[in-house]
Design a protein around this motif. Structure first.
Motif, PDB file in Angstrom:
ATOM      1  N   LEU A   1       0.827  -1.209   0.000  1.00  0.00           N
ATOM      2  CA  LEU A   1       0.000   0.000   0.000  1.00  0.00           C
ATOM      3  C   LEU A   1       0.857   1.253   0.000  1.00  0.00           C
ATOM      4  O   LEU A   1       0.588   2.214  -0.735  1.00  0.00           O
ATOM      5  CB  LEU A   1      -0.927  -0.010   1.226  1.00  0.00           C
ATOM      6  N   GLU A   2       1.904   1.232   0.792  1.00  0.00           N
ATOM      7  CA  GLU A   2       2.794   2.385   0.853  1.00  0.00           C
ATOM      8  C   GLU A   2       3.605   2.526  -0.432  1.00  0.00           C
ATOM      9  O   GLU A   2       3.833   3.640  -0.912  1.00  0.00           O
ATOM     10  CB  GLU A   2       3.734   2.241   2.056  1.00  0.00           C
ATOM     11  N   GLU A   3       4.033   1.412  -0.986  1.00  0.00           N
ATOM     12  CA  GLU A   3       4.807   1.463  -2.224  1.00  0.00           C
ATOM     13  C   GLU A   3       3.959   2.023  -3.365  1.00  0.00           C
ATOM     14  O   GLU A   3       4.436   2.824  -4.186  1.00  0.00           O
ATOM     15  CB  GLU A   3       5.312   0.073  -2.571  1.00  0.00           C
ATOM     16  N   ALA A   4       2.691   1.629  -3.423  1.00  0.00           N
ATOM     17  CA  ALA A   4       1.803   2.144  -4.460  1.00  0.00           C
ATOM     18  C   ALA A   4       1.583   3.654  -4.282  1.00  0.00           C
ATOM     19  O   ALA A   4       1.541   4.411  -5.260  1.00  0.00           O
ATOM     20  CB  ALA A   4       0.462   1.415  -4.413  1.00  0.00           C
TER      21      ALA A   4
ATOM     22  N   VAL B   1       4.645   5.517  -5.490  1.00  0.00           N
ATOM     23  CA  VAL B   1       4.680   5.586  -6.958  1.00  0.00           C
ATOM     24  C   VAL B   1       3.787   6.730  -7.457  1.00  0.00           C
ATOM     25  O   VAL B   1       4.104   7.409  -8.442  1.00  0.00           O
ATOM     26  CB  VAL B   1       4.228   4.241  -7.567  1.00  0.00           C
ATOM     27  N   ASP B   2       2.675   6.949  -6.742  1.00  0.00           N
ATOM     28  CA  ASP B   2       1.754   8.019  -7.126  1.00  0.00           C
ATOM     29  C   ASP B   2       2.238   9.384  -6.664  1.00  0.00           C
ATOM     30  O   ASP B   2       1.551  10.400  -6.881  1.00  0.00           O
ATOM     31  CB  ASP B   2       0.365   7.764  -6.535  1.00  0.00           C
ATOM     32  N   GLY B   3       3.408   9.442  -6.027  1.00  0.00           N
ATOM     33  CA  GLY B   3       3.993  10.713  -5.631  1.00  0.00           C
ATOM     34  C   GLY B   3       3.595  11.204  -4.249  1.00  0.00           C
ATOM     35  O   GLY B   3       3.831  12.374  -3.923  1.00  0.00           O
ATOM     36  N   MET B   4       3.029  10.340  -3.426  1.00  0.00           N
ATOM     37  CA  MET B   4       2.612  10.762  -2.091  1.00  0.00           C
ATOM     38  C   MET B   4       3.817  10.793  -1.164  1.00  0.00           C
ATOM     39  O   MET B   4       4.673   9.908  -1.194  1.00  0.00           O
ATOM     40  CB  MET B   4       1.541   9.803  -1.542  1.00  0.00           C
TER      41      MET B   4
ATOM     42  N   TYR C   1       4.600  11.795   4.993  1.00  0.00           N
ATOM     43  CA  TYR C   1       3.549  12.262   5.888  1.00  0.00           C
ATOM     44  C   TYR C   1       2.167  12.045   5.278  1.00  0.00           C
ATOM     45  O   TYR C   1       1.196  11.787   5.999  1.00  0.00           O
ATOM     46  CB  TYR C   1       3.755  13.746   6.220  1.00  0.00           C
ATOM     47  N   GLY C   2       2.063  12.167   3.967  1.00  0.00           N
ATOM     48  CA  GLY C   2       0.795  11.900   3.296  1.00  0.00           C
ATOM     49  C   GLY C   2       0.387  10.448   3.440  1.00  0.00           C
ATOM     50  O   GLY C   2      -0.785  10.129   3.666  1.00  0.00           O
ATOM     51  N   ILE C   3       1.355   9.551   3.315  1.00  0.00           N
ATOM     52  CA  ILE C   3       1.081   8.117   3.492  1.00  0.00           C
ATOM     53  C   ILE C   3       0.598   7.838   4.910  1.00  0.00           C
ATOM     54  O   ILE C   3      -0.357   7.088   5.129  1.00  0.00           O
ATOM     55  CB  ILE C   3       2.340   7.292   3.175  1.00  0.00           C
ATOM     56  N   LEU C   4       1.274   8.461   5.881  1.00  0.00           N
ATOM     57  CA  LEU C   4       0.901   8.253   7.285  1.00  0.00           C
ATOM     58  C   LEU C   4      -0.510   8.760   7.563  1.00  0.00           C
ATOM     59  O   LEU C   4      -1.309   8.070   8.214  1.00  0.00           O
ATOM     60  CB  LEU C   4       1.906   8.956   8.198  1.00  0.00           C
ATOM     61  N   LEU C   5      -0.828   9.950   7.067  1.00  0.00           N
ATOM     62  CA  LEU C   5      -2.110  10.569   7.392  1.00  0.00           C
ATOM     63  C   LEU C   5      -3.272   9.981   6.601  1.00  0.00           C
ATOM     64  O   LEU C   5      -4.381   9.842   7.132  1.00  0.00           O
ATOM     65  CB  LEU C   5      -2.038  12.083   7.132  1.00  0.00           C
ATOM     66  N   LYS C   6      -3.042   9.624   5.326  1.00  0.00           N
ATOM     67  CA  LYS C   6      -4.143   9.227   4.462  1.00  0.00           C
ATOM     68  C   LYS C   6      -4.281   7.712   4.291  1.00  0.00           C
ATOM     69  O   LYS C   6      -5.320   7.247   3.822  1.00  0.00           O
ATOM     70  CB  LYS C   6      -3.975   9.885   3.089  1.00  0.00           C
ATOM     71  N   ILE C   7      -3.243   6.958   4.643  1.00  0.00           N
ATOM     72  CA  ILE C   7      -3.303   5.503   4.448  1.00  0.00           C
ATOM     73  C   ILE C   7      -3.131   4.766   5.777  1.00  0.00           C
ATOM     74  O   ILE C   7      -3.986   3.957   6.167  1.00  0.00           O
ATOM     75  CB  ILE C   7      -2.232   5.038   3.442  1.00  0.00           C
ATOM     76  N   ILE C   8      -2.046   5.039   6.473  1.00  0.00           N
ATOM     77  CA  ILE C   8      -1.722   4.275   7.681  1.00  0.00           C
ATOM     78  C   ILE C   8      -2.722   4.544   8.806  1.00  0.00           C
ATOM     79  O   ILE C   8      -3.296   3.599   9.386  1.00  0.00           O
ATOM     80  CB  ILE C   8      -0.291   4.590   8.152  1.00  0.00           C
TER      81      ILE C   8
END
Length: 290
Positions: free
Chosen positions: A167-170, A173-176, A179-186
């Protein structure tokens, strides 16, 4: 499907065991309720068991009529909300990086974190530090010294490790950003563990009286746990200043411990049912995965 005889026996035995566990668990709390509603003469005589004897609400009436009680309750709510948010913020910022094996020096940092589970600076150095930072007699002296729990950080770290890295790798790739990964995915995927940690931290701050006892001098800033503690240890004349009747003081002295437990437990008991499903899921996943 037709249930087998063995399964029916298992259900009956399991139900009986669970009922016994529930009764054993609830009895101490119910006993405190009965004690707090009983007259002092029955309490001192040891005649209170399951049901109140000489039913009276005098202790609750006196405590709830005091302005200091409601002031301390307000302080506790503020301390709990602020302290829980700070603890979740700091614990997440520590646990998430430690869950990544690519973090340089991860083992060393984790070693320092675990080290604090067994050794601490001690009470006097901590007090001197809090005083030197100007946090004594402020809200920060209450919520910051114990803001991060090593155990909770390790549980959160284990939970984060169970989230698929794909999920984080994808997202990368999309340019996130990180901190964006942490806030919007994790974090959206970590609601169970976040609710559990919020409950752990909130209960800790709510019941904390020793920290405020050490760092607070102004009684208008006391939390409710410290306010009731002062009554329990013998300061009824000061804390319940509006009460001069001897019978009232005798009643309060007899039942104040049980009444204090009830008054401080009710808010947590009201919150728990709303996060129970997250509590079970978060604890099991956070403690078993890895």
């Amino acid at each position: 499907m037709k249930e087998s005889k063995q399964y029916k026996i298992f259900k009956v035995v399991n139900t009986i065991i669970m009922i016994i566990v529930i009764l054993v668990t609830l009895y101490p709390f119910w006993y405190l309720v009965s004690l707090s509603l009983s007259s002092e003469k029955y309490v001192y005589a040891g005649l209170v068991s399951i049901f109140p004897r000489g039913f009276t609400l005098k202790t609750y009436q006196v405590l709830l009529a005091e302005k200091e009680f409601w002031t301390s309750y307000k302080n506790t709510i503020i301390y709990t909300i602020v302290g829980t948010l700070i603890s979740l913020f700091l614990s997440t910022l520590l646990a998430y990086p430690l869950s990544k094996k690519r973090l340089k020096g991860r083992g060393i940092i984790l070693g320092f974190v675990v080290f604090t589970m067994f050794f601490s600076g001690g009470l006097i150095p901590t007090y001197l530090l809090v005083n030197a930072l100007g946090m004594r007699n402020t809200i920060w002296g209450v919520v910051l010294p114990g803001a991060v729990s090593t155990f909770n950080v390790i549980v959160m770290k284990t939970f984060f490790e169970g989230i698929p890295t794909e999920l984080e790798e994808a997202a990368q790739v999309d340019g996130m950003s990180t901190y964006g990964i942490l806030l919007k995915i994790i974090l959206p995927l970590s609601k169970p563990i976040m609710y559990v940690m919020a409950l752990f931290y909130a209960v800790g701050v709510w019941n904390n009286w020793f920290g405020p006892f050490i760092y607070l001098d102004d009684n208008t800033k006391f939390p409710v746990a410290l306010y009731l503690r002062n009554i329990i240890v013998g300061s009824q004349q000061t804390a319940v200043s509006s009460t001069s009747d001897v019978n009232n003081l005798a009643q309060i002295s007899a039942t104040v411990k049980s009444a204090s437990v009830i008054l401080t437990s009710i808010p947590i008991m009201m919150v728990y049912p709303f996060i129970q499903k997250y509590f079970v899921q978060g604890v099991m996943i956070g403690s078993l995965k890895g």
